[in-house]
Structure formats: structure tokens, C-alpha cells
Motif scaffolding. Structure first.
Motif, PDB file in Angstrom:
ATOM      1  N   GLY A 113       0.783  -1.237   0.000  1.00 43.46           N
ATOM      2  CA  GLY A 113       0.000   0.000   0.000  1.00 43.46           C
ATOM      3  C   GLY A 113       0.806   1.273   0.000  1.00 43.46           C
ATOM      4  N   VAL A 114       2.128   1.180  -0.240  1.00 42.18           N
ATOM      5  CA  VAL A 114       2.948   2.399  -0.284  1.00 42.18           C
ATOM      6  C   VAL A 114       2.432   3.303  -1.410  1.00 42.18           C
ATOM      7  CG1 VAL A 114       4.688   1.396  -1.862  1.00 42.18           C
ATOM      8  CG2 VAL A 114       5.339   3.251  -0.314  1.00 42.18           C
ATOM      9  N   GLU A 115       2.414   4.611  -1.168  1.00 46.51           N
ATOM     10  CA  GLU A 115       1.969   5.557  -2.197  1.00 46.51           C
ATOM     11  C   GLU A 115       3.042   5.662  -3.280  1.00 46.51           C
ATOM     12  OE1 GLU A 115      -0.854   7.216  -2.654  1.00 46.51           O
ATOM     13  OE2 GLU A 115      -1.767   6.339  -0.870  1.00 46.51           O
ATOM     14  N   ARG A 116       2.599   5.702  -4.536  1.00 44.62           N
ATOM     15  CA  ARG A 116       3.537   5.793  -5.655  1.00 44.62           C
ATOM     16  C   ARG A 116       3.180   6.975  -6.553  1.00 44.62           C
ATOM     17  NH1 ARG A 116       2.100   0.449  -8.354  1.00 44.62           N
ATOM     18  NH2 ARG A 116       0.118   1.173  -7.520  1.00 44.62           N
ATOM     19  N   LEU A 117       4.179   7.446  -7.289  1.00 45.03           N
ATOM     20  CA  LEU A 117       3.990   8.579  -8.187  1.00 45.03           C
ATOM     21  C   LEU A 117       4.908   8.372  -9.385  1.00 45.03           C
ATOM     22  CD1 LEU A 117       2.834  11.567  -8.467  1.00 45.03           C
ATOM     23  CD2 LEU A 117       4.958  12.303  -7.401  1.00 45.03           C
ATOM     24  N   LEU A 118       4.399   8.651 -10.581  1.00 45.50           N
ATOM     25  CA  LEU A 118       5.199   8.505 -11.804  1.00 45.50           C
ATOM     26  C   LEU A 118       5.580   9.885 -12.330  1.00 45.50           C
ATOM     27  CD1 LEU A 118       6.315   6.656 -14.089  1.00 45.50           C
ATOM     28  CD2 LEU A 118       4.086   6.918 -15.224  1.00 45.50           C
ATOM     29  N   LEU A 119       6.886  10.078 -12.582  1.00 44.31           N
ATOM     30  CA  LEU A 119       7.361  11.352 -13.124  1.00 44.31           C
ATOM     31  C   LEU A 119       8.094  11.148 -14.442  1.00 44.31           C
ATOM     32  CD1 LEU A 119       8.913  13.359 -10.123  1.00 44.31           C
ATOM     33  CD2 LEU A 119       6.556  13.328 -10.932  1.00 44.31           C
ATOM     34  N   ALA A 136       2.513   7.541 -20.894  1.00 47.82           N
ATOM     35  CA  ALA A 136       2.714   7.596 -19.443  1.00 47.82           C
ATOM     36  C   ALA A 136       1.389   7.687 -18.702  1.00 47.82           C
ATOM     37  CB  ALA A 136       3.606   8.778 -19.078  1.00 47.82           C
ATOM     38  N   VAL A 137       0.455   8.460 -19.272  1.00 46.01           N
ATOM     39  CA  VAL A 137      -0.871   8.577 -18.658  1.00 46.01           C
ATOM     40  C   VAL A 137      -1.521   7.196 -18.594  1.00 46.01           C
ATOM     41  CG1 VAL A 137      -3.215   9.460 -19.019  1.00 46.01           C
ATOM     42  CG2 VAL A 137      -1.254  10.981 -19.278  1.00 46.01           C
ATOM     43  N   LYS A 138      -1.389   6.441 -19.685  1.00 43.77           N
ATOM     44  CA  LYS A 138      -1.969   5.089 -19.740  1.00 43.77           C
ATOM     45  C   LYS A 138      -1.337   4.191 -18.670  1.00 43.77           C
ATOM     46  CE  LYS A 138      -2.757   1.361 -23.114  1.00 43.77           C
ATOM     47  NZ  LYS A 138      -1.855   0.289 -22.697  1.00 43.77           N
ATOM     48  N   LEU A 139      -0.011   4.246 -18.559  1.00 49.00           N
ATOM     49  CA  LEU A 139       0.692   3.428 -17.562  1.00 49.00           C
ATOM     50  C   LEU A 139       0.267   3.815 -16.144  1.00 49.00           C
ATOM     51  CD1 LEU A 139       2.963   1.297 -17.076  1.00 49.00           C
ATOM     52  CD2 LEU A 139       4.541   3.220 -16.871  1.00 49.00           C
ATOM     53  N   ALA A 140       0.171   5.117 -15.891  1.00 46.29           N
ATOM     54  CA  ALA A 140      -0.229   5.594 -14.561  1.00 46.29           C
ATOM     55  C   ALA A 140      -1.634   5.098 -14.223  1.00 46.29           C
ATOM     56  CB  ALA A 140      -0.166   7.119 -14.506  1.00 46.29           C
ATOM     57  N   ARG A 141      -2.522   5.156 -15.205  1.00 45.33           N
ATOM     58  CA  ARG A 141      -3.901   4.700 -14.962  1.00 45.33           C
ATOM     59  C   ARG A 141      -3.946   3.206 -14.686  1.00 45.33           C
ATOM     60  NH1 ARG A 141      -6.554   8.784 -19.058  1.00 45.33           N
ATOM     61  NH2 ARG A 141      -7.025  10.424 -17.542  1.00 45.33           N
ATOM     62  N   GLU A 142      -3.132   2.452 -15.406  1.00 45.04           N
ATOM     63  CA  GLU A 142      -3.091   0.994 -15.188  1.00 45.04           C
ATOM     64  C   GLU A 142      -2.707   0.667 -13.747  1.00 45.04           C
ATOM     65  OE1 GLU A 142      -0.366  -0.539 -18.079  1.00 45.04           O
ATOM     66  OE2 GLU A 142      -1.746  -0.205 -19.766  1.00 45.04           O
ATOM     67  N   HIS A 143      -1.816   1.475 -13.200  1.00 37.42           N
ATOM     68  CA  HIS A 143      -1.333   1.232 -11.832  1.00 37.42           C
ATOM     69  C   HIS A 143      -2.093   2.051 -10.785  1.00 37.42           C
ATOM     70  CE1 HIS A 143       2.099  -1.385 -12.773  1.00 37.42           C
ATOM     71  NE2 HIS A 143       2.215  -0.668 -13.875  1.00 37.42           N
ATOM     72  N   GLY A 144      -3.022   2.897 -11.252  1.00 37.96           N
ATOM     73  CA  GLY A 144      -3.818   3.691 -10.316  1.00 37.96           C
ATOM     74  C   GLY A 144      -3.024   4.732  -9.561  1.00 37.96           C
ATOM     75  N   ILE A 145      -2.043   5.331 -10.248  1.00 40.08           N
ATOM     76  CA  ILE A 145      -1.201   6.331  -9.581  1.00 40.08           C
ATOM     77  C   ILE A 145      -1.216   7.652 -10.353  1.00 40.08           C
ATOM     78  CG2 ILE A 145       0.297   4.585  -8.558  1.00 40.08           C
ATOM     79  CD1 ILE A 145       2.376   5.182 -10.694  1.00 40.08           C
ATOM     80  N   ARG A 146      -0.737   8.699  -9.697  1.00 40.38           N
ATOM     81  CA  ARG A 146      -0.657  10.006 -10.338  1.00 40.38           C
ATOM     82  C   ARG A 146       0.559  10.080 -11.255  1.00 40.38           C
ATOM     83  NH1 ARG A 146      -3.573  14.124  -7.368  1.00 40.38           N
ATOM     84  NH2 ARG A 146      -4.246  13.328  -5.355  1.00 40.38           N
TER      85      ARG A 146
END
Length: 203
Positions: A113-119, A136-146
Motif C-alpha cells: 500500500g505504499v503511495e507511488r507517483l510517476l514522473l 505515461a498517462v496510460k501506464l499511470a492509470r493501469e497502476h492507479g497512480i498520479r
């Protein structure tokens, strides 16, 4: 004496060598930029206190540069982190492809449950872009992260990205009622400054 901060959050930056992790941390912690950094040896951290939701949050930001090629980032650093920032370079397709491997490392080593962020860093180098924002937006959505595109050089979205992660950790830890608006994964606040072209090569 009043405590200087309400919460201490440990953040960890991971990603391939050269994506600009050190530059991002120094821009965030010291508001400076130098494109001649040598690769960090070992693990280093910087500290900055930010105001989030009316609380003073002390962020201890750990830089793993110099270790990723040996994959020697220890489980202890993953487990100690409350937030993990995955960084790739928008001009380097391989660094983006490797984000999946870094996600796997988080799954294997970090606390559940650690919070993650994609930059996506170096967005000031639009002319050399190899990774499209939509990927990148697609990848972030797949993982449910910002997701944010950032530039350590022009300072674009750096503070916003760190603050958003701190806010997510605070809300998750019950630091404040979570009734405020949450941006969906894939949020990108500011377009990047295209005038700057030199890069922070090592990170």
C-alpha cells in the motif's frame, strides 16, 4: 517548545541512471539546478518541510542514484519509504520501458500500500522527446497512480509533484479528512518550458 513539524514522511526516488533523480531532489530541496552533477555514490537524502492541508510535513527524500545499475537498493530503503517516486526521462525510451521493472521491485520489496507517483522528467527537452505523454498517462492509470511531467531545469511541476505525494500520504494516514478533491491519475498541472534544452544528465 513547539515541534517544527507535524509529520515526517520518507520518500524514495527510483528509476534508471541518468533520468535526473538527483536534479529533481536538489531542485525541490534547495531550488537550484546544475547540469554537471556526477552520479551519486551510495544513498543520499535531502530534507524540506512543506505545508499540506494545514499541517507541516517534513519530507526526507532519499536519492538512490548510482545503485540502480547494480540493483543493490536494499529492501530496508523500500520498506522505510512511505512514498516512492518512479522517474523516467522523456527523451529515453528505455528508461520508460524499465518503469515496469521498477514497479515490480516496489511490489517485491516495499511495504504493502505504499503511495507511488510517476514522473516523466526533462520535459523542457521537447525537441528530443521519445516518450509521448499519452503513454505515461496510460501506464499511470493501469497502476492507479498520479503522473506528472517535470523539469528539474525549469522547475516545472517539481514542487507540485512532491506536494501531491505528501498530500496523498497524509490523507491515507488519516492526517485529515479525505473530503478534498482528488485529481485522477495522469494529472499534469503545467505544460513544460520548451526554451531550456540542456539536460541534467546524471541522476
Amino acid at each position: 517548545m513547539a515541534k517544527a513539524y507535524d509529520h515526517l514522511f520518507k520518500l524514495l526516488l527510483i528509476g534508471d541512471s541518468g533520468v535526473g533523480k538527483t536534479c529533481l531532489i536538489i531542485r525541490f530541496a534547495e531550488d537550484s539546478f546544475n547540469n554537471t552533477y556526477i552520479s551519486t555514490i551510495g544513498i543520499d537524502f535531502k530534507i524540506r518541510t512543506v505545508d499540506v492541508e494545514g499541517k507541516k510535513i517534513k519530507l526526507q527524500v532519499w536519492d538512490t542514484a548510482g545503485q540502480e545499475r547494480f540493483k543493490t537498493i536494499t529492501t530496508a530503503y523500500y520498506r522505510g519509504a512511505m512514498g516512492i517516486i518512479l522517474v523516467y526521462d522523456i527523451t529515453d525510451e528505455k528508461s520508460f520501458e524499465n518503469i515496469q521493472n521498477w514497479m515490480k521491485s516496489i511490489k517485491e520489496n516495499a511495504s504493502a500500500g505504499v503511495e507511488r507517483l510517476l514522473l516523466g522528467n526533462k520535459c523542457d527537452m521537447e525537441a528530443k522527446r521519445k516518450v509521448q505523454k499519452e503513454q505515461a498517462v496510460k501506464l499511470a492509470r493501469e497502476h492507479g497512480i498520479r503522473f506528472f511531467e517535470t523539469s528539474a531545469k525549469s522547475s516545472t511541476n517539481v514542487d507540485e509533484a512532491f506536494s501531491s505525494l505528501a498530500r496523498d500520504i497524509l490523507l491515507k494516514s488519516g492526517g485529515r479528512r479525505s473530503g478534498n478533491s482528488h485529481k485522477p491519475p495522469g494529472t499534469d498541472l503545467k505544460a513544460c518550458d520548451k526554451k531550456n534544452t540542456s539536460k541534467c544528465s546524471l541522476g
